[in-house]
Design a protein around this motif. Structure first.
Motif, PDB file in Angstrom:
ATOM      1  N   ARG A  31      10.274  -6.288  -4.182  1.00 41.04           N
ATOM      2  CA  ARG A  31      10.754  -5.470  -5.295  1.00 41.04           C
ATOM      3  C   ARG A  31       9.887  -4.221  -5.462  1.00 41.04           C
ATOM      4  O   ARG A  31      10.379  -3.120  -5.663  1.00 41.04           O
ATOM      5  N   GLN A  32       8.572  -4.401  -5.387  1.00 43.51           N
ATOM      6  CA  GLN A  32       7.668  -3.268  -5.533  1.00 43.51           C
ATOM      7  C   GLN A  32       7.846  -2.269  -4.388  1.00 43.51           C
ATOM      8  O   GLN A  32       7.821  -1.054  -4.606  1.00 43.51           O
ATOM      9  N   ALA A  33       8.056  -2.767  -3.179  1.00 44.99           N
ATOM     10  CA  ALA A  33       8.252  -1.882  -2.036  1.00 44.99           C
ATOM     11  C   ALA A  33       9.547  -1.094  -2.181  1.00 44.99           C
ATOM     12  O   ALA A  33       9.591   0.119  -1.926  1.00 44.99           O
ATOM     13  N   GLU A  34      10.620  -1.763  -2.616  1.00 46.43           N
ATOM     14  CA  GLU A  34      11.894  -1.068  -2.814  1.00 46.43           C
ATOM     15  C   GLU A  34      11.774  -0.014  -3.911  1.00 46.43           C
ATOM     16  O   GLU A  34      12.299   1.095  -3.778  1.00 46.43           O
TER      17      GLU A  34
ATOM     18  N   GLY B  60       8.361   7.111  -0.910  1.00 46.55           N
ATOM     19  CA  GLY B  60       7.265   6.828   0.010  1.00 46.55           C
ATOM     20  C   GLY B  60       7.670   5.875   1.112  1.00 46.55           C
ATOM     21  O   GLY B  60       8.749   5.297   1.113  1.00 46.55           O
ATOM     22  N   GLU B  61       6.800   5.746   2.095  1.00 48.94           N
ATOM     23  CA  GLU B  61       7.037   4.840   3.206  1.00 48.94           C
ATOM     24  C   GLU B  61       6.088   3.662   3.071  1.00 48.94           C
ATOM     25  O   GLU B  61       4.905   3.830   2.781  1.00 48.94           O
ATOM     26  N   VAL B  62       6.615   2.457   3.278  1.00 55.81           N
ATOM     27  CA  VAL B  62       5.817   1.255   3.124  1.00 55.81           C
ATOM     28  C   VAL B  62       5.624   0.603   4.484  1.00 55.81           C
ATOM     29  O   VAL B  62       6.588   0.384   5.217  1.00 55.81           O
ATOM     30  N   THR B  63       4.386   0.310   4.824  1.00 56.50           N
ATOM     31  CA  THR B  63       4.077  -0.421   6.047  1.00 56.50           C
ATOM     32  C   THR B  63       3.466  -1.744   5.630  1.00 56.50           C
ATOM     33  O   THR B  63       2.490  -1.776   4.888  1.00 56.50           O
ATOM     34  N   THR B  64       4.065  -2.817   6.082  1.00 53.37           N
ATOM     35  CA  THR B  64       3.548  -4.136   5.723  1.00 53.37           C
ATOM     36  C   THR B  64       2.830  -4.733   6.921  1.00 53.37           C
ATOM     37  O   THR B  64       3.268  -4.588   8.062  1.00 53.37           O
ATOM     38  N   TYR B  65       1.726  -5.381   6.659  1.00 50.79           N
ATOM     39  CA  TYR B  65       0.939  -6.040   7.701  1.00 50.79           C
ATOM     40  C   TYR B  65       0.112  -7.137   7.050  1.00 50.79           C
ATOM     41  O   TYR B  65      -0.118  -7.134   5.848  1.00 50.79           O
ATOM     42  N   ALA B  66      -0.339  -8.038   7.871  1.00 54.08           N
ATOM     43  CA  ALA B  66      -1.167  -9.126   7.370  1.00 54.08           C
ATOM     44  C   ALA B  66      -2.580  -8.610   7.153  1.00 54.08           C
ATOM     45  O   ALA B  66      -3.121  -7.885   7.976  1.00 54.08           O
ATOM     46  N   ALA B  67      -3.149  -8.973   6.041  1.00 53.51           N
ATOM     47  CA  ALA B  67      -4.512  -8.544   5.739  1.00 53.51           C
ATOM     48  C   ALA B  67      -5.497  -9.256   6.655  1.00 53.51           C
ATOM     49  O   ALA B  67      -5.339 -10.433   6.970  1.00 53.51           O
TER      50      ALA B  67
ATOM     51  N   LEU C 169       5.831 -14.544  -4.575  1.00 50.40           N
ATOM     52  CA  LEU C 169       4.984 -13.408  -4.246  1.00 50.40           C
ATOM     53  C   LEU C 169       5.683 -12.464  -3.268  1.00 50.40           C
ATOM     54  O   LEU C 169       5.656 -11.243  -3.434  1.00 50.40           O
ATOM     55  N   ARG C 170       6.342 -13.046  -2.266  1.00 50.09           N
ATOM     56  CA  ARG C 170       7.087 -12.209  -1.309  1.00 50.09           C
ATOM     57  C   ARG C 170       8.181 -11.410  -2.008  1.00 50.09           C
ATOM     58  O   ARG C 170       8.389 -10.234  -1.748  1.00 50.09           O
TER      59      ARG C 170
END
Length: 70
Positions: free
Chosen positions: A12-15, A23-30, A6-7
């Motif tokens: 891959r989707q973020a890249e 676009g800019e991607v911000t990752t955080y825990a839900a 999953l990670r």
């Protein structure tokens, strides 16, 4: 699907998103959804007043029925 798979998929989707769409991607825990327990709901002022009135009525009925014992 494991956590590692999953990670990897999310990476891959973020890249792809940053590369293709710029676009800019911000990752955080839900954050978990709040747990709703309606049976633990606090009584509102109206609920408290209603309960008090019921108690008064029950006490009045007890005293009335106890005093008229023939």
């Amino acid at each position: 699907m494991t956590k590692d798979e999953l990670r990897a998929e999310l990476e891959r989707q973020a890249e792809r998103f940053t590369g293709v769409y710029g676009g800019e991607v911000t990752t955080y825990a839900a954050q978990p959804d709040p747990e709703r327990k309606p049976w633990r709901k606090r009584a509102t002022i109206h609920d408290q007043a209603f309960a008090e009135e019921l108690d008064k009525m029950e006490k009045e009925l007890r005293t009335d029925s106890g005093s008229t014992g023939l």
